[in-house]
Design an enzyme around this catalytic site. Structure first.
Site, PDB file in Angstrom:
ATOM      1  N   ASN A   1      59.716  71.917   9.124  1.00 13.42           N
ATOM      2  CA  ASN A   1      60.877  71.182   8.590  1.00 13.42           C
ATOM      3  C   ASN A   1      61.265  70.019   9.505  1.00 13.42           C
ATOM      4  OD1 ASN A   1      61.788  72.978  10.560  1.00 13.42           O
ATOM      5  ND2 ASN A   1      63.765  73.321   9.572  1.00 13.42           N
TER       6      ASN A   1
ATOM      7  N   LEU B   1      60.323  72.581  16.874  1.00  8.68           N
ATOM      8  CA  LEU B   1      60.169  71.603  17.966  1.00  8.68           C
ATOM      9  C   LEU B   1      60.808  70.257  17.615  1.00  8.68           C
ATOM     10  CD1 LEU B   1      56.553  72.409  19.212  1.00  8.68           C
ATOM     11  CD2 LEU B   1      58.746  73.155  20.158  1.00  8.68           C
TER      12      LEU B   1
ATOM     13  N   ASP C   1      62.922  81.884  16.804  1.00  7.92           N
ATOM     14  CA  ASP C   1      63.620  80.957  15.907  1.00  7.92           C
ATOM     15  C   ASP C   1      64.381  79.911  16.736  1.00  7.92           C
ATOM     16  OD1 ASP C   1      64.472  79.624  13.693  1.00  7.92           O
ATOM     17  OD2 ASP C   1      65.654  81.261  12.841  1.00  7.92           O
TER      18      ASP C   1
ATOM     19  N   HIS D   1      61.255  82.598   4.417  1.00 12.24           N
ATOM     20  CA  HIS D   1      62.674  82.493   4.804  1.00 12.24           C
ATOM     21  C   HIS D   1      63.456  83.026   3.608  1.00 12.24           C
ATOM     22  CE1 HIS D   1      66.346  80.179   6.226  1.00 12.24           C
ATOM     23  NE2 HIS D   1      66.606  80.316   4.940  1.00 12.24           N
TER      24      HIS D   1
END
Lengths: 342, 428
Positions: free
Chosen positions: B94, B63, B305, B179
């Site tokens: 992140n 976001l 994603d 990840h």
């Protein structure tokens, strides 16, 4: 469709592609389809042939006493180089000047690029000053494609990252044609760092389009994955690669590749992939040796090969100017009164 | 306020019930699922010929707030999600500052309350500042409301730290979303290493860069018995490694994203920066394996994603372009078009992968249509085709490689807590 007109332009005629081939050598002018030359991947065999044919006339000018024509009078040509270069840049600059263009240079280090300006902002600035052609070298693949989409000027790719260096391949092909009379059916062996070589990629596109049989060889770490899907043969020894070759193209090996661990030492590279007189004997007796320069003497090629009778490395440089003159001329002619758009 | 959804083909997302029926929503809660419910005093949505399924749950989105509001913020991001049929979304940490402490988790939850139009669940960082050096305060993150942990965007490079993170997170019953990327193998690669990277002269990012790290994290998950979720799986061998781990009883789930079953690395042709994403788009063989993994249940979840980037961050040289693509507004139609229409998955199977499975992985009480539960519902028409037009996206960013694609399954209604915020494809 190719765009064709009759020289002199008094009664332009539409011609089909087939008709053009039949009319080779006649007074026919063909225009390049794209405003840009970004790579040999994007242009047809006919267009390549036409540039090479035009370069023959230009070579006559380059090698004559009075190197001045008016082909590019009133045209503004800018070289925008984001990487160091001696021969390519000078070759383009002289090609522009021999034909009467206004030529100017921009280097990344001495421009607002060093102040952090983006490629597109720099390109648009040049464009707005009235440039007709921007010749760009850039360390990143695809950079000229981005610029071309965003400026009115024609863009010539003078080398982008590992992608293409079309004018180098054109001058290689011009040299081969000059020595061999044809490209179709020739065995061309490209030796060295294929992975990082834009010269290799452009040559593969161009030479296969004109019907040559292309092979590549080099350390396995320097061969691009799935490259055989392009219709080239891959050899793991230089001996196999140059056996019965008509043309041998050596590529420059960059020292920093060794530092990145792609091969152990320059010495070992030279031992397994360097071309000396003995290895060159594997090729056909009349084989031609080319190299885009600058050469690492004793690494890719031995000095005796570089300076030997089969080497046309110096002549390539002259041909480079001729090919670039041809290209500049053909690109600037687009959009003129001589053009028919169909 | 009462809302009645009439004559829809209902898929409850859980028990495998598929029937044409009505749903009565009273005060935001599903009150009744029956045929011919009395409509007096109700606002009516006529869903004849359409599917009525649980609102979608996204286990993986960005976001961009705080710190990168020029790309996206909670308001635009949740509007984009709603337009795409998502009613609950889990956002990655992140941001700037990173969501690696209690205060940042509370910031997201508070901001979501005031600015968000769908449910927002923050994911906390595994390591402080996503640096991969020290664990973040995982216990506090969990109690503040983090639904999972991830350093997404970067791998936890240090294997020992990853092992400790798994052990420590198990104590708080929270899943680590990994990840998977071995940065040395990536070696500045820009797209999948293969034919297209070779002919474009773009540095290749080889499939093993992802697979080696998937293997590592599966091994660590087996050893620590921690709950691990493998993010954005894109390769054939990656799917096979996960399949094998599941057979061995490892507590692992896996997700893929619509672009990994809809596109190949050919999409990077012409130096198309909108096709630049990490992990990179792979080959046809990988796409087939991803679909096979979805079919046999190896891949549990389809996430978006959703990774918005400003136009200027994509309108640059390929090497300089940001990784990622927006996903909310195309994810479900891509899944319907490329998975359901060709017969790889049933609508019911797809709904599980986009509702109940992500909900379970994140520990949410979402993803089903049941009496007594909050009414988060998606209604779509599987037969109506539409053309993707990025200019209509609610997201602040338009970085999608799917512009102009003809797709099926565009959301007609998105209902969050009984409130139809998308009606007849229009976001209110």
């Amino acid at each position: 469709m190719l765009m064709l007109i009759k020289k002199g332009g008094s009664s332009p005629r539409r011609q089909s592609k087939v008709a053009f081939t039949e009319m080779q050598g006649m007074d026919v002018i063909m225009n390049l389809k794209s405003k840009d030359l970004l790579g040999l991947r994007d242009i047809s065999a006919e267009e390549i042939q036409y540039i090479l044919d035009t370069a023959k006339t230009m070579k006559y000018i380059v090698t004559s006493n009075n190197k001045k024509t008016a082909h590019l009078q009133g045209k503004s040509i800018i070289t925008l180089f984001y990487e160091n270069s001696t021969r390519t840049r000078l070759s383009f600059e002289l090609a522009s000047k021999y034909m009467g263009a206004s030529a100017a240079n921009i280097s990344a280090s001495s421009s607002s690029v060093s102040k952090g300006e983006t490629l597109l902002d720099t390109g648009k600035t040049i464009d707005m000053m009235g440039s007709d052609i921007i010749i760009m070298r850039h360390p990143m693949s695809g950079a000229p494609h981005l610029l071309a989409k965003n400026v009115r000027s024609s863009v010539i790719n003078a080398g982008d990252g590992m992608n293409e260096h079309p004018t180098q391949a054109l001058l290689d092909m011009f040299t081969i044609l000059d020595k061999k009379g044809t490209i179709k059916g020739l065995k061309v062996s490209i030796v060295g760092d294929i992975l990082h070589s834009r010269v290799a990629r452009s040559n593969i596109w161009g030479l296969t389009k004109l019907g040559a049989e292309v092979s590549v060889s080099g350390p396995a770490t320097l061969i691009p994955r799935d490259i055989e899907m392009l219709g080239v043969k891959v050899y793991s020894t230089v001996q196999e690669a140059i056996l019965d070759a008509d043309v041998v193209i050596g590529l420059r090996i960059q020292l920093e590749r060794q530092k990145k661990g792609l091969f152990p030492t320059i010495r070992e590279y030279s031992r397994f992939f360097g071309i000396d007189d003995k290895r060159l004997k594997l090729a056909r007796e009349d084989a031609v040796v080319l190299h885009p320069g600058p050469v690492n003497r004793g690494v890719e090629l031995s000095s005796s090969v570089i300076d030997g009778e089969q080497s046309y490395i110096n002549e390539q440089v002259t041909n480079g100017v001729a090919v670039r003159m041809a290209l500049l001329y053909l690109l600037t002619r687009r959009g003129s009164n001589n053009e028919i758009v169909d | 306020m009462k809302l009645l959804i009439k004559n829809g083909q209902i898929i409850d997302g859980k028990a495998g019930i598929e029937k044409i029926s009505d749903i009565l929503i009273d005060d935001g809660i599903i009150a009744e699922i029956e045929e011919d419910i009395d409509s007096s005093g109700c606002e009516i949505i006529e869903a004849k010929g359409m599917y009525v399924v649980p609102g979608l749950v996204d286990a993986h989105c960005h976001l961009r707030a705080p710190g990168f509001e020029y790309k996206e913020d909670i308001e635009s991001g949740t509007r984009s999600a709603a337009k795409g049929g998502f009613t609950s979304i889990a956002c990655m940490p992140n941001t700037n500052p990173v969501l690696d402490n209690e205060a940042m988790i509370m910031y997201i939850l508070n901001k979501a309350k005031t600015d968000g139009i769908v449910n927002v669940y923050p994911i906390g960082a595994v390591s402080k500042g996503l640096k991969g050096e020290e664990l973040s305060e995982i216990g506090e993150l969990k109690f503040a409301g983090a639904v999972a942990l991830s350093d997404d965007g970067r791998p936890v490079n240090n294997s020992s730290l990853m092992k400790k993170a798994m052990q420590y997170a198990s104590m708080f019953d929270i899943t680590i979303i990994s990840h998977c990327e071995d940065l040395e193998l990536v070696d500045e690669g820009l797209m999948n290493e293969g034919y297209y990277s070779s002919i474009l002269g773009l540095k290749g990012n080889p499939a093993p860069a992802e697979e080696v790290m998937i293997a590592r994290d599966l091994i660590l998950a087996e050893y620590t018995r921690a709950s691990v979720h493998i993010a954005h799986v894109s390769t054939e061998l990656g799917v096979d490694l996960i399949r094998n781990a599941k057979r061995r009883g490892v507590n692992v789930t896996a997700e893929t994203c619509p672009h990994y079953f809809s596109l190949t690395d050919k999409a990077c042709e012409g130096f198309n920066t909108n096709a630049k994403v990490n992990p990179p788009l792979r080959t046809e063989k990988d796409v087939a394996a991803i679909i096979e993994g979805l079919k046999d249940g190896t891949i549990d979840i389809i996430s978006t994603d959703h990774a918005p980037h400003h136009f200027d961050e994509k309108n640059v040289e390929f090497k300089l372009a940001a990784n990622g693509m927006v996903g909310f507004e195309t994810a479900f139609p891509l899944a319907v078009t490329n998975l359901v229409k060709p017969g790889h998955l049933t609508v019911e199977e797809l709904v599980k992968k986009m509702c109940l499975n992500p909900s379970k992985m994140l520990g949410l009480n979402k993803g089903t249509i049941e009496a007594g539960k909050v009414a988060d519902i998606l209604i779509f028409d599987i037969n109506e085709q539409y053309t993707v037009d990025i200019s209509t996206f609610e997201s602040k960013s338009k970085n999608s490689p799917f512009n102009g694609f003809k797709l099926y399954g565009q959301p007609q209604y998105t209902i969050v807590g009984g409130n139809p915020i998308v009606r007849e494809k229009v976001l209110l």
